[in-house]
Design an enzyme around this catalytic site. Structure first.
Site, PDB file in Angstrom:
ATOM      1  N   ASP A 190      66.111   2.651 -34.982  1.00  8.87           N
ATOM      2  CA  ASP A 190      67.278   3.450 -35.359  1.00  8.87           C
ATOM      3  C   ASP A 190      68.097   2.863 -36.511  1.00  8.87           C
ATOM      4  O   ASP A 190      68.230   3.468 -37.562  1.00  8.87           O
ATOM      5  CB  ASP A 190      68.161   3.769 -34.144  1.00  8.87           C
ATOM      6  CG  ASP A 190      68.378   2.582 -33.214  1.00  8.87           C
ATOM      7  OD1 ASP A 190      68.015   1.450 -33.583  1.00  8.87           O
ATOM      8  OD2 ASP A 190      68.927   2.786 -32.115  1.00  8.87           O
TER       9      ASP A 190
ATOM     10  N   ASP B 170      63.077  -8.809 -26.416  1.00  7.47           N
ATOM     11  CA  ASP B 170      61.942  -7.903 -26.560  1.00  7.47           C
ATOM     12  C   ASP B 170      61.010  -8.462 -27.615  1.00  7.47           C
ATOM     13  O   ASP B 170      61.447  -9.052 -28.594  1.00  7.47           O
ATOM     14  CB  ASP B 170      62.405  -6.511 -26.993  1.00  7.47           C
ATOM     15  CG  ASP B 170      63.296  -5.854 -25.944  1.00  7.47           C
ATOM     16  OD1 ASP B 170      63.101  -6.154 -24.751  1.00  7.47           O
ATOM     17  OD2 ASP B 170      64.178  -5.074 -26.321  1.00  7.47           O
TER      18      ASP B 170
ATOM     19  N   ASP C  12      68.729  -9.495 -23.489  1.00 10.98           N
ATOM     20  CA  ASP C  12      67.340  -9.658 -23.096  1.00 10.98           C
ATOM     21  C   ASP C  12      66.503  -9.833 -24.355  1.00 10.98           C
ATOM     22  O   ASP C  12      67.003  -9.641 -25.462  1.00 10.98           O
ATOM     23  CB  ASP C  12      66.852  -8.458 -22.276  1.00 10.98           C
ATOM     24  CG  ASP C  12      67.347  -7.151 -22.852  1.00 10.98           C
ATOM     25  OD1 ASP C  12      67.344  -7.002 -24.090  1.00 10.98           O
ATOM     26  OD2 ASP C  12      67.749  -6.276 -22.067  1.00 10.98           O
TER      27      ASP C  12
HETATM   28  P1  ATP Z   1      71.034  -4.047 -26.394  1.00  5.31           P
HETATM   29  O1  ATP Z   1      71.452  -5.412 -26.751  1.00  5.31           O
HETATM   30  O2  ATP Z   1      72.164  -3.197 -26.013  1.00  5.31           O
HETATM   31  O3  ATP Z   1      69.880  -3.980 -25.442  1.00  5.31           O
HETATM   32  P2  ATP Z   1      69.074  -3.167 -28.252  1.00  5.31           P
HETATM   33  O4  ATP Z   1      69.132  -3.023 -29.739  1.00  5.31           O
HETATM   34  O5  ATP Z   1      68.127  -4.181 -27.713  1.00  5.31           O
HETATM   35  O6  ATP Z   1      70.546  -3.420 -27.769  1.00  5.31           O
HETATM   36  P3  ATP Z   1      67.627  -1.272 -26.695  1.00  5.31           P
HETATM   37  O7  ATP Z   1      68.079   0.034 -26.162  1.00  5.31           O
HETATM   38  O8  ATP Z   1      67.275  -2.351 -25.751  1.00  5.31           O
HETATM   39  O9  ATP Z   1      68.762  -1.751 -27.688  1.00  5.31           O
HETATM   40  O10 ATP Z   1      66.397  -0.971 -27.640  1.00  5.31           O
HETATM   41  C1  ATP Z   1      65.605  -1.985 -28.221  1.00  5.31           C
HETATM   42  C2  ATP Z   1      65.229  -1.612 -29.653  1.00  5.31           C
HETATM   43  O11 ATP Z   1      64.440  -0.423 -29.645  1.00  5.31           O
HETATM   44  C3  ATP Z   1      66.409  -1.312 -30.550  1.00  5.31           C
HETATM   45  O12 ATP Z   1      66.908  -2.467 -31.167  1.00  5.31           O
HETATM   46  C4  ATP Z   1      65.809  -0.345 -31.551  1.00  5.31           C
HETATM   47  O13 ATP Z   1      65.115  -1.059 -32.553  1.00  5.31           O
HETATM   48  C5  ATP Z   1      64.786   0.412 -30.739  1.00  5.31           C
HETATM   49  N1  ATP Z   1      65.320   1.673 -30.194  1.00  5.31           N
HETATM   50  C6  ATP Z   1      65.832   1.866 -28.966  1.00  5.31           C
HETATM   51  N2  ATP Z   1      66.210   3.133 -28.786  1.00  5.31           N
HETATM   52  C7  ATP Z   1      65.930   3.776 -29.933  1.00  5.31           C
HETATM   53  C8  ATP Z   1      66.072   5.120 -30.378  1.00  5.31           C
HETATM   54  N3  ATP Z   1      66.606   6.052 -29.596  1.00  5.31           N
HETATM   55  N4  ATP Z   1      65.648   5.424 -31.627  1.00  5.31           N
HETATM   56  C9  ATP Z   1      65.106   4.477 -32.414  1.00  5.31           C
HETATM   57  N5  ATP Z   1      64.950   3.209 -32.064  1.00  5.31           N
HETATM   58  C10 ATP Z   1      65.352   2.840 -30.838  1.00  5.31           C
HETATM   59 MG    MG Z   2      67.661  -4.551 -25.629  1.00  3.79          MG
END
Ligand code: ATP
Ligand code: MG
Length: 463
Positions: free
Chosen positions: A166, A74, A72
């Site tokens: 993170d 963001d 997705d």
């Molecule tokens: P995915 O492809 O699995 O969705 P993602 O990196 O987009 O991976 P998300 O859980 O959708 O993961 O979170 C989006 C963003 O928000 C992450 O890339 C990170 O920068 C931030 N983020 C999410 N959860 C946390 C957390 N617990 N602590 C710090 N930053 C976070």
């Molecule tokens: Mg994501």
């Protein structure tokens, strides 16, 4: 600019302390604007036209950098949620404490988040004025006695926003207008080295939010990255902090891992890091038993294959497989103690769900389907008369059959049983009847001439 030239000439590494972003051109990251989906691109453009910042952020930038397809998109912006909502006709504000905006185009939804700082706030009023405030907020942190962040809903600058993320690879901002990546912590270099590195002091960051430990395991598995030693080190000691996290959050994160397309690697990673206790405390016992391990591995592998080829995978099915080795153990024990097969199975299902309830992060809403899949298993043994036809009509037949194949694959039931059911579905009506008859006919035996009634093959588990 001058600093960049000096760095280039002297071969010095740029600073990656998060105070200033390194701005990388297309040649350094390779992400082209046309790799974004239309909706994400449109959202960034609309924000820019209105005078705001609008960057693609997080997982999507990381995945594009790694030539993977983002799940997705963001977007991060310096516009407040209310300002974002006013710009997009089809949008709505989600969440109360921490607001994000869902921008809809077509069937897609883009999550737009205002730059945030890491829970550094003292009063509610700070919220109102912090957006656009370019200085890192210097307020007292709100944490509990273990260092867990109690608040992360403060607006901040783009640098604040990067610092609260993170891992370095998750703190990359892509500007589609200029095709540039803003990199505060060396995330692009880490992507190239395939290293998962926590931003800041790992111990502190895990204490702020212990779920980051599960995320580390998930990303390492999903991306096949190496966890940087300093990022890995505190996990063993801090894993118990996951006990303080609401079950629903653990479950969400566990589900992301299981449905990531890399569940097999992910689950073994969790176990290696000692992170499975709050999620699936039984994992140790299951994986120590060879049949249990074969079954779980087969289940995770098949889930991964389904996800990777864009076929749906149901959480209930998945959790059903994870708990099955335990159900099976109890089922057999109760049968050995003299229970009839079917009541023994039902008792085993309830026992496992009840005893696990207190330790397990699996919500009750999956109980129904898990139980149905389990309860249908003995019926696959019944291959005479009308019963196979009735089973075929059952609404959960497909899931239960997939489950049976995993049992066959792990050697828990004969491979022949799985093959029979595969064939029974494929062949025409005549041949089906033939299969039944053949199956019910007394098998020629060398020693015994006559067969007692009711001893037909496949009737070993009466309903
Ligand atoms: P995915 O492809 O699995 O969705 P993602 O990196 O987009 O991976 P998300 O859980 O959708 O993961 O979170 C989006 C963003 O928000 C992450 O890339 C990170 O920068 C931030 N983020 C999410 N959860 C946390 C957390 N617990 N602590 C710090 N930053 C976070
Ligand atoms: Mg994501």
């Amino acid at each position: 600019m001058i600093r960049r030239i000096i760095n280039k000439v002297f071969g010095r590494k740029p600073r990656v302390d998060g105070t200033r972003a390194q701005i990388l051109p297309l040649s350094a990251h390779g992400i082209r604007r046309d790799q974004l989906d239309d909706c994400a691109l449109k959202t960034c453009e609309t924000l820019a036209q209105a005078g705001y910042k609008g960057y693609l952020v997080g997982g999507a930038v990381r995945d594009l950098l790694l030539n993977m397809t983002p799940k997705d998109f963001d977007v991060a912006t310096d516009a407040t949620p209310e300002e974002v909502r006013r710009l997009f006709r089809r949008s709505r504000i989600i969440g109360r404490r921490f607001q994000i905006v869902h921008v809809m185009c077509g069937r897609e939804t883009i999550e737009v988040t205002t730059f945030r700082a890491n829970g550094q706030k003292e009063t509610e009023e700070d919220d109102e004025h912090a957006a656009g405030d370019k200085s890192p907020a210097a307020h007292k942190r709100l944490t509990d006695e273990h260092g867990r962040l109690l608040s992360d809903n403060v607006f901040g600058s783009m640098a604040d926003d990067a610092a609260r993320r993170d891992f370095t690879i998750n703190a990359l901002y892509y500007d589609p207008a200029r095709e540039e990546v803003h990199d505060y912590f060396g995330g692009v270099a880490d992507c190239k080295k395939r290293v998962l590195r926590m931003i800041g002091d790992p111990d502190t960051r895990y204490r702020e939010d212990p779920v980051r430990m599960l995320r580390a395991a998930r990303f390492a598995a999903k991306l096949d990255f190496h966890i940087d030693p300093a990022t890995r080190k505190p996990v063993a000691a801090l894993a118990p902090l996951l006990a303080n996290i609401p079950r629903a959050r653990i479950f969400d994160e566990a589900l992301k891992l299981l449905l990531s397309g890399h569940a097999l690697r992910g689950v073994h990673q969790l176990r290696a890091e000692g992170l499975h206790h709050g999620m699936l405390p039984l994992l140790d016992t299951i994986l120590d038993d060879p049949t249990g391990e074969r079954f779980i591995n087969a289940a995770l592998k098949s889930t991964d294959e389904r996800i990777q080829s864009d076929r749906p995978s149901s959480p209930a099915f998945l959790f059903g497989t994870l708990l099955w080795p335990q159900v099976l153990l109890r089922w057999r024990a109760l049968e050995a103690a003299g229970e009839k097969p079917q009541p023994a199975l039902f008792a085993a299902m309830d026992e496992v769900l009840d005893t696990q309830r207190s330790q397990l992060a699996i919500p009750r809403r999956y109980d129904g389907m898990m139980k149905e899949i389990w309860a249908l298993q003995p019926r696959f043994e019944q291959r005479g008369g009308q019963r196979p036809y009735r089973l075929l009509e059952h609404p959960r037949f497909r899931a239960a059959y997939d489950f049976l194949l995993l049992r066959a694959e792990s050697g828990e039931v004969a491979a022949e049983l799985g093959e029979w059911w595969t064939r029974f579905q494929e062949v025409g009506e005549d041949e089906r009847a033939g299969m039944l008859l053949a199956d019910n006919a007394p098998k020629p035996r060398r020693k015994r001439k006559r067969k007692k009634p009711g001893e037909a093959a496949g009737e070993t588990q009466p309903a």
